[in-house]
Design an enzyme around this catalytic site. Structure first.
Site, short mmCIF file in Angstrom:
data_model
loop_
_atom_site.label_atom_id
_atom_site.label_comp_id
_atom_site.label_asym_id
_atom_site.label_seq_id
_atom_site.Cartn_x
_atom_site.Cartn_y
_atom_site.Cartn_z
N LEU A 70 161.12 -14.98 66.96
CA LEU A 70 161.68 -15.91 67.95
C LEU A 70 160.53 -16.61 68.67
O LEU A 70 159.53 -15.96 69.00
CB LEU A 70 162.55 -15.17 68.97
CG LEU A 70 163.85 -14.52 68.48
CD1 LEU A 70 164.47 -13.70 69.60
CD2 LEU A 70 164.83 -15.58 67.99
N ASP A 71 160.69 -17.87 68.95
CA ASP A 71 159.74 -18.62 69.76
C ASP A 71 160.39 -18.83 71.13
O ASP A 71 161.26 -19.72 71.29
CB ASP A 71 159.41 -19.97 69.10
CG ASP A 71 158.33 -20.73 69.86
OD1 ASP A 71 158.04 -20.38 71.02
OD2 ASP A 71 157.78 -21.70 69.29
N LEU A 72 160.01 -18.04 72.10
CA LEU A 72 160.68 -18.07 73.41
C LEU A 72 160.41 -19.35 74.19
O LEU A 72 161.01 -19.56 75.24
CB LEU A 72 160.27 -16.85 74.23
CG LEU A 72 160.63 -15.48 73.63
CD1 LEU A 72 160.28 -14.36 74.61
CD2 LEU A 72 162.10 -15.42 73.24
N GLY A 136 141.26 -8.35 79.80
CA GLY A 136 140.51 -7.11 79.66
C GLY A 136 140.86 -6.38 78.39
O GLY A 136 141.85 -6.69 77.72
N HIS A 137 140.03 -5.41 78.05
CA HIS A 137 140.29 -4.52 76.93
C HIS A 137 139.94 -3.11 77.37
O HIS A 137 139.48 -2.87 78.49
CB HIS A 137 139.49 -4.93 75.70
CG HIS A 137 140.08 -6.10 74.96
ND1 HIS A 137 141.30 -6.05 74.34
CD2 HIS A 137 139.60 -7.36 74.76
CE1 HIS A 137 141.57 -7.21 73.78
NE2 HIS A 137 140.55 -8.03 74.02
N ASP A 138 140.14 -2.17 76.46
CA ASP A 138 139.95 -0.75 76.73
C ASP A 138 138.66 -0.46 77.49
O ASP A 138 138.65 0.26 78.49
CB ASP A 138 139.99 0.02 75.41
CG ASP A 138 139.79 1.51 75.58
OD1 ASP A 138 140.77 2.22 75.83
OD2 ASP A 138 138.64 1.97 75.44
N ASN A 140 136.87 -2.26 79.39
CA ASN A 140 136.86 -2.78 80.76
C ASN A 140 137.63 -1.87 81.71
O ASN A 140 137.17 -1.57 82.82
CB ASN A 140 137.46 -4.18 80.80
CG ASN A 140 136.80 -5.13 79.83
OD1 ASN A 140 137.46 -5.64 78.92
ND2 ASN A 140 135.51 -5.37 79.98
N TYR A 141 138.80 -1.42 81.28
CA TYR A 141 139.61 -0.54 82.14
C TYR A 141 138.91 0.80 82.33
O TYR A 141 138.93 1.36 83.43
CB TYR A 141 141.00 -0.33 81.53
CG TYR A 141 141.64 -1.60 81.02
CD1 TYR A 141 141.62 -2.77 81.78
CD2 TYR A 141 142.26 -1.65 79.77
CE1 TYR A 141 142.19 -3.94 81.30
CE2 TYR A 141 142.83 -2.81 79.30
CZ TYR A 141 142.78 -3.96 80.06
OH TYR A 141 143.33 -5.12 79.59
N ASP A 167 143.63 2.27 76.51
CA ASP A 167 144.73 1.65 75.79
C ASP A 167 145.84 2.65 75.48
O ASP A 167 147.02 2.35 75.68
CB ASP A 167 144.24 1.07 74.45
CG ASP A 167 143.50 -0.25 74.61
OD1 ASP A 167 143.51 -0.81 75.71
OD2 ASP A 167 142.92 -0.71 73.61
#
Length: 368
Positions: A70-72, A136-138, A140-141, A167
């Site tokens: 689906l393209d919302l 962000g990614h893993d 960074n957190y 993550d």
């Protein structure tokens, strides 16, 4: 009644999963393995980015799900999504805050159609606060949570490792806990809720040992020098004669004394199991001792004893480990290994399957 005849615990629960890549799909993988009907809502052009990034990664975290495209951004597809939302028990998304509202598919819109819905948003920094709109990614957190600072050897740079703590544990499993709690509440009260799960929050909440040290000292000990990160010689990793390693987790004296008796080194009992310089004589003796044999030789010698000593296995070796195999943790998945659900139930079964082709379930889901 055989295991195959038992129903999964979440049988009858419908989940619409708009998340991508790793954290969100890993969260909904557990929901699918517990028996929920998980419908991936993917963009028609390419779908989940993980499809192109790594076919194996996509397969591992999207098993047992359905795929609907689906393209919302388009009104007809948005209406189809909202029709599906009327019958959903859970909606999971991992966009930045406000994106689903801008698309006309946010929590308040869905709640007006389905008051019992559990609407979960899994993001890096949550729906509030000065970082809410940051990417962000893993790594960074983990950096902001203080976890990365504590990971690695003494005197060395932080080492992220190949298990995405933020993550998966801080994000996916924390979000899963929120979803299951909210689902339980919705079943009891008829009222759903918005689940705001942030990977930074979840990772921060894992830092129990670090926080206990901060409470005692006002600051954490340097990397590799806290109680469980290398400070004491009886809780450490040692190299063996073949370059492989043993994990010594003999934290309690009774376990460590058993190790020394088993290797015929009772003379080491007089050396203190202490942190810092006081423990260095024992550490040096253990370094020399464990380098005298291979990892597997040590394992064979110590396996029958209560010592808390184990081999450090590679990921490929872990798949062949006798305990892992005995627990049924390895399943075949399109010609390769995959992990089974890590909790066993006495009167329920879990469910696995293959990952869906993009849009494979459009007709079955959208036209019924």
């Amino acid at each position: 009644m055989s295991t195959s005849e038992l129903n999964p615990l979440l049988s009858g629960v419908r989940v619409l999963d708009l998340s991508r890549l790793l954290p969100g799909p890993f969260c909904s993988l557990y929901l699918a393995q517990l028996g929920a009907e998980v419908i991936k809502i993917e963009e028609p052009s390419g779908g989940d980015y993980a499809r192109a990034l790594s076919a194996d990664l996509f397969e591992l975290v999207n098993r047992g799900k359905k795929s609907v495209t689906l393209d919302l951004r388009k009104a007809p597809d948005r209406e189809k999504f909202l029709d599906l939302a009327k019958t959903a028990d859970v909606i999971l998304e991992s966009f930045r805050p406000g994106v689903m509202d801008k698309l006309g598919c946010g929590f308040e819109t869905v709640r007006a159609l389905n008051p019992r819905v559990v609407y979960a948003a899994l993001t890096g920094y949550g729906q509030t606060g000065p970082y809410r709109d940051r990417a962000g990614h893993d790594v960074n957190y983990r950096g902001y949570a203080g976890e990365l600072d504590q990971t690695g050897g003494a005197g060395q740079a932080p080492a992220p490792g190949n298990c995405q703590v933020a993550d998966l544990a801080g994000g996916a499993l924390t979000c899963l806990t929120g979803i299951l709690a909210a689902l339980f509440g919705a079943r009891a009260s008829g009222v759903g809720t918005f689940v705001d799960a942030a990977m930074l929050d979840g990772t921060l909440a894992l830092q129990v040992i670090g926080l206990s040290t901060v409470r005692q000292m006002g600051e954490a000990r340097p990397r590799g020098q806290d109680f469980l990160t290398g400070a004491v010689p009886n809780y450490a990793v040692y190299e063996c004669a073949d370059g492989k390693h043993l994990a010594v987790g003999a934290l309690e004296p009774k376990f460590f004394h058993e190790v020394l008796r088993a290797v015929n080194r009772p003379d080491l009992l007089k050396l203190p199991m202490a942190a810092g310089p006081k423990g260095e004589p024992l550490r040096k003796a253990l370094v020399e001792l464990f380098r005298s044999r291979t990892r597997d030789e040590w394992e064979r010698e110590l396996a029958h004893l209560d010592t808390c000593v184990s081999g450090v296995l590679t990921p490929a070796e872990a798949l062949r480990n006798e305990q892992v195999l005995a627990r049924g943790m390895i399943e075949a998945c399109k010609g390769g290994p995959a992990f089974g659900f890590p909790v066993k139930f006495s009167h329920a079964r879990t469910h696995s399957g293959d990952a869906p082709r993009l849009g494979a379930d459009n007709a079955a889901v959208l036209e019924r």
